[in-house]
Scaffold this motif. Sequence first.
Motif, PDB file in Angstrom:
ATOM      1  N   ALA A 127       0.831  -1.209   0.000  1.00 25.84           N
ATOM      2  CA  ALA A 127       0.000   0.000   0.000  1.00 25.84           C
ATOM      3  C   ALA A 127       0.865   1.258   0.000  1.00 25.84           C
ATOM      4  O   ALA A 127       0.597   2.212  -0.739  1.00 25.84           O
ATOM      5  N   ALA A 128       1.937   1.250   0.846  1.00 21.60           N
ATOM      6  CA  ALA A 128       2.811   2.429   0.911  1.00 21.60           C
ATOM      7  C   ALA A 128       3.548   2.644  -0.403  1.00 21.60           C
ATOM      8  O   ALA A 128       3.718   3.775  -0.871  1.00 21.60           O
ATOM      9  N   ARG A 129       3.985   1.546  -1.022  1.00 18.17           N
ATOM     10  CA  ARG A 129       4.688   1.670  -2.291  1.00 18.17           C
ATOM     11  C   ARG A 129       3.777   2.244  -3.370  1.00 18.17           C
ATOM     12  O   ARG A 129       4.171   3.114  -4.142  1.00 18.17           O
ATOM     13  N   GLN A 130       2.523   1.741  -3.412  1.00 15.89           N
ATOM     14  CA  GLN A 130       1.592   2.226  -4.420  1.00 15.89           C
ATOM     15  C   GLN A 130       1.277   3.705  -4.216  1.00 15.89           C
ATOM     16  O   GLN A 130       1.114   4.455  -5.183  1.00 15.89           O
ATOM     17  N   GLN A 131       1.217   4.116  -2.928  1.00 18.00           N
ATOM     18  CA  GLN A 131       0.943   5.534  -2.643  1.00 18.00           C
ATOM     19  C   GLN A 131       2.068   6.422  -3.163  1.00 18.00           C
ATOM     20  O   GLN A 131       1.827   7.489  -3.728  1.00 18.00           O
ATOM     21  N   ARG A 132       3.330   5.973  -3.000  1.00 15.64           N
ATOM     22  CA  ARG A 132       4.465   6.775  -3.489  1.00 15.64           C
ATOM     23  C   ARG A 132       4.488   6.799  -5.019  1.00 15.64           C
ATOM     24  O   ARG A 132       4.850   7.814  -5.604  1.00 15.64           O
ATOM     25  N   VAL A 133       4.115   5.692  -5.623  1.00 15.49           N
ATOM     26  CA  VAL A 133       4.054   5.668  -7.087  1.00 15.49           C
ATOM     27  C   VAL A 133       2.998   6.637  -7.593  1.00 15.49           C
ATOM     28  O   VAL A 133       3.219   7.398  -8.542  1.00 15.49           O
ATOM     29  N   ASP A 134       1.815   6.622  -6.961  1.00 13.59           N
ATOM     30  CA  ASP A 134       0.749   7.525  -7.383  1.00 13.59           C
ATOM     31  C   ASP A 134       1.132   8.979  -7.172  1.00 13.59           C
ATOM     32  O   ASP A 134       0.747   9.868  -7.955  1.00 13.59           O
ATOM     33  N   SER A 135       1.901   9.265  -6.097  1.00 15.70           N
ATOM     34  CA  SER A 135       2.307  10.651  -5.798  1.00 15.70           C
ATOM     35  C   SER A 135       3.579  11.048  -6.527  1.00 15.70           C
ATOM     36  O   SER A 135       4.057  12.175  -6.350  1.00 15.70           O
ATOM     37  N   ARG A 136       4.143  10.114  -7.311  1.00 10.82           N
ATOM     38  CA  ARG A 136       5.386  10.361  -8.052  1.00 10.82           C
ATOM     39  C   ARG A 136       6.504  10.789  -7.104  1.00 10.82           C
ATOM     40  O   ARG A 136       7.257  11.720  -7.361  1.00 10.82           O
ATOM     41  N   CYS A 137       6.587  10.082  -5.963  1.00 14.26           N
ATOM     42  CA  CYS A 137       7.638  10.330  -4.991  1.00 14.26           C
ATOM     43  C   CYS A 137       8.685   9.233  -5.084  1.00 14.26           C
ATOM     44  O   CYS A 137       8.448   8.149  -5.613  1.00 14.26           O
ATOM     45  N   CYS A 138       9.850   9.489  -4.496  1.00 13.11           N
ATOM     46  CA  CYS A 138      10.943   8.523  -4.496  1.00 13.11           C
ATOM     47  C   CYS A 138      10.541   7.326  -3.634  1.00 13.11           C
ATOM     48  O   CYS A 138      10.063   7.495  -2.501  1.00 13.11           O
ATOM     49  N   LEU A 139      10.776   6.124  -4.180  1.00  9.13           N
ATOM     50  CA  LEU A 139      10.420   4.922  -3.436  1.00  9.13           C
ATOM     51  C   LEU A 139      11.378   4.658  -2.284  1.00  9.13           C
ATOM     52  O   LEU A 139      11.080   3.852  -1.412  1.00  9.13           O
ATOM     53  N   TYR A 140      12.525   5.356  -2.232  1.00 11.33           N
ATOM     54  CA  TYR A 140      13.514   5.099  -1.189  1.00 11.33           C
ATOM     55  C   TYR A 140      13.323   6.030   0.010  1.00 11.33           C
ATOM     56  O   TYR A 140      13.167   5.572   1.139  1.00 11.33           O
ATOM     57  N   CYS A 141      13.274   7.360  -0.282  1.00 10.74           N
ATOM     58  CA  CYS A 141      13.169   8.311   0.824  1.00 10.74           C
ATOM     59  C   CYS A 141      11.776   8.899   0.980  1.00 10.74           C
ATOM     60  O   CYS A 141      11.453   9.502   2.000  1.00 10.74           O
ATOM     61  N   GLY A 142      10.925   8.762  -0.033  1.00  9.19           N
ATOM     62  CA  GLY A 142       9.564   9.269   0.063  1.00  9.19           C
ATOM     63  C   GLY A 142       9.421  10.730  -0.317  1.00  9.19           C
ATOM     64  O   GLY A 142       8.315  11.289  -0.246  1.00  9.19           O
ATOM     65  N   GLU A 143      10.534  11.394  -0.731  1.00  7.87           N
ATOM     66  CA  GLU A 143      10.475  12.806  -1.108  1.00  7.87           C
ATOM     67  C   GLU A 143      10.134  12.941  -2.590  1.00  7.87           C
ATOM     68  O   GLU A 143      10.422  12.062  -3.394  1.00  7.87           O
ATOM     69  N   ALA A 144       9.512  14.100  -2.909  1.00  3.87           N
ATOM     70  CA  ALA A 144       9.155  14.392  -4.296  1.00  3.87           C
ATOM     71  C   ALA A 144      10.333  15.076  -4.995  1.00  3.87           C
ATOM     72  O   ALA A 144      11.263  15.568  -4.367  1.00  3.87           O
ATOM     73  N   GLY A 145      10.277  15.083  -6.323  1.00  5.73           N
ATOM     74  CA  GLY A 145      11.270  15.792  -7.106  1.00  5.73           C
ATOM     75  C   GLY A 145      12.346  14.910  -7.697  1.00  5.73           C
ATOM     76  O   GLY A 145      13.169  15.378  -8.483  1.00  5.73           O
ATOM     77  N   HIS A 146      12.408  13.699  -7.334  1.00  2.62           N
ATOM     78  CA  HIS A 146      13.377  12.782  -7.925  1.00  2.62           C
ATOM     79  C   HIS A 146      12.843  11.364  -7.747  1.00  2.62           C
ATOM     80  O   HIS A 146      11.879  11.117  -7.021  1.00  2.62           O
ATOM     81  N   PHE A 147      13.512  10.424  -8.461  1.00  6.24           N
ATOM     82  CA  PHE A 147      13.154   9.011  -8.346  1.00  6.24           C
ATOM     83  C   PHE A 147      14.304   8.253  -7.699  1.00  6.24           C
ATOM     84  O   PHE A 147      15.382   8.801  -7.460  1.00  6.24           O
ATOM     85  N   ILE A 148      14.095   6.976  -7.451  1.00  2.73           N
ATOM     86  CA  ILE A 148      15.040   6.184  -6.667  1.00  2.73           C
ATOM     87  C   ILE A 148      16.406   6.097  -7.321  1.00  2.73           C
ATOM     88  O   ILE A 148      17.431   6.015  -6.636  1.00  2.73           O
TER      89      ILE A 148
END
Length: 214
Positions: free
Chosen positions: A182-203
């Motif tokens: 669920a958390a991973r899908q939420q970060r994907v939908d928000s286009r956030c980094c899957l590692y740190c959870g911040e926006a503006g970049h990817f893993i």
Amino acid sequence: MSGRALTWASAVWEQKSPVCARLEDFTAELKRVFGPPGSDRISSRGLFRLRQGTRTVGEYSIEFRTLAANSSWCHVSLYDAFAQGLSGEIKDELAARELPRDINSLIDVATRIDNRIRERQSTRSQGGTRATSFRLPSERPAGPLAPLERGYPSALHRKGLSGAEGSDTEPMQVGRARLSSAARQQRVDSRCCLYCGEAGHFIAHCPVKGSAHQ
């Protein structure tokens, strides 16, 4: 009758020979006079030596009946000779049964037993061929264990759960727990980094991930 047989039969009839009193006696005398010399003894020796071997009971019984027809053996002797010539496997099966009284019934029973044994052997052979393609873990051959069996992550786990290099999933991070689905899908939908959870970049370009690896 014709030819020499007719001449012989006429002479025997005119002499009022005892062999003319019964058809069985006349036939036996006819075979003795015109049959092959020593045919009865040849058939008797053949019956003594005859064995089933690797043949089916049907094939064995055909040769046995042929020799028996040319012999003068009684039914009891033929019965014992046929039973003696059977294979050991058929004899073992007959030993656990009540034997039939006449030789024709004995041949029928032995033939059925032989057919069932051969069907069972064929079934076991086919089943053994199929079983070789599947082995339980306890049946695996001895030798070096695969990575997973040694307790180490396999190449697929090192690359990511998808099995591809550069996957967006990170199976193990120092000091971090694995993301739930669920958390991973939420970060994907928000286009956030899957590692740190911040926006503006990817893993792939995460600065936190690079520092942690160093």
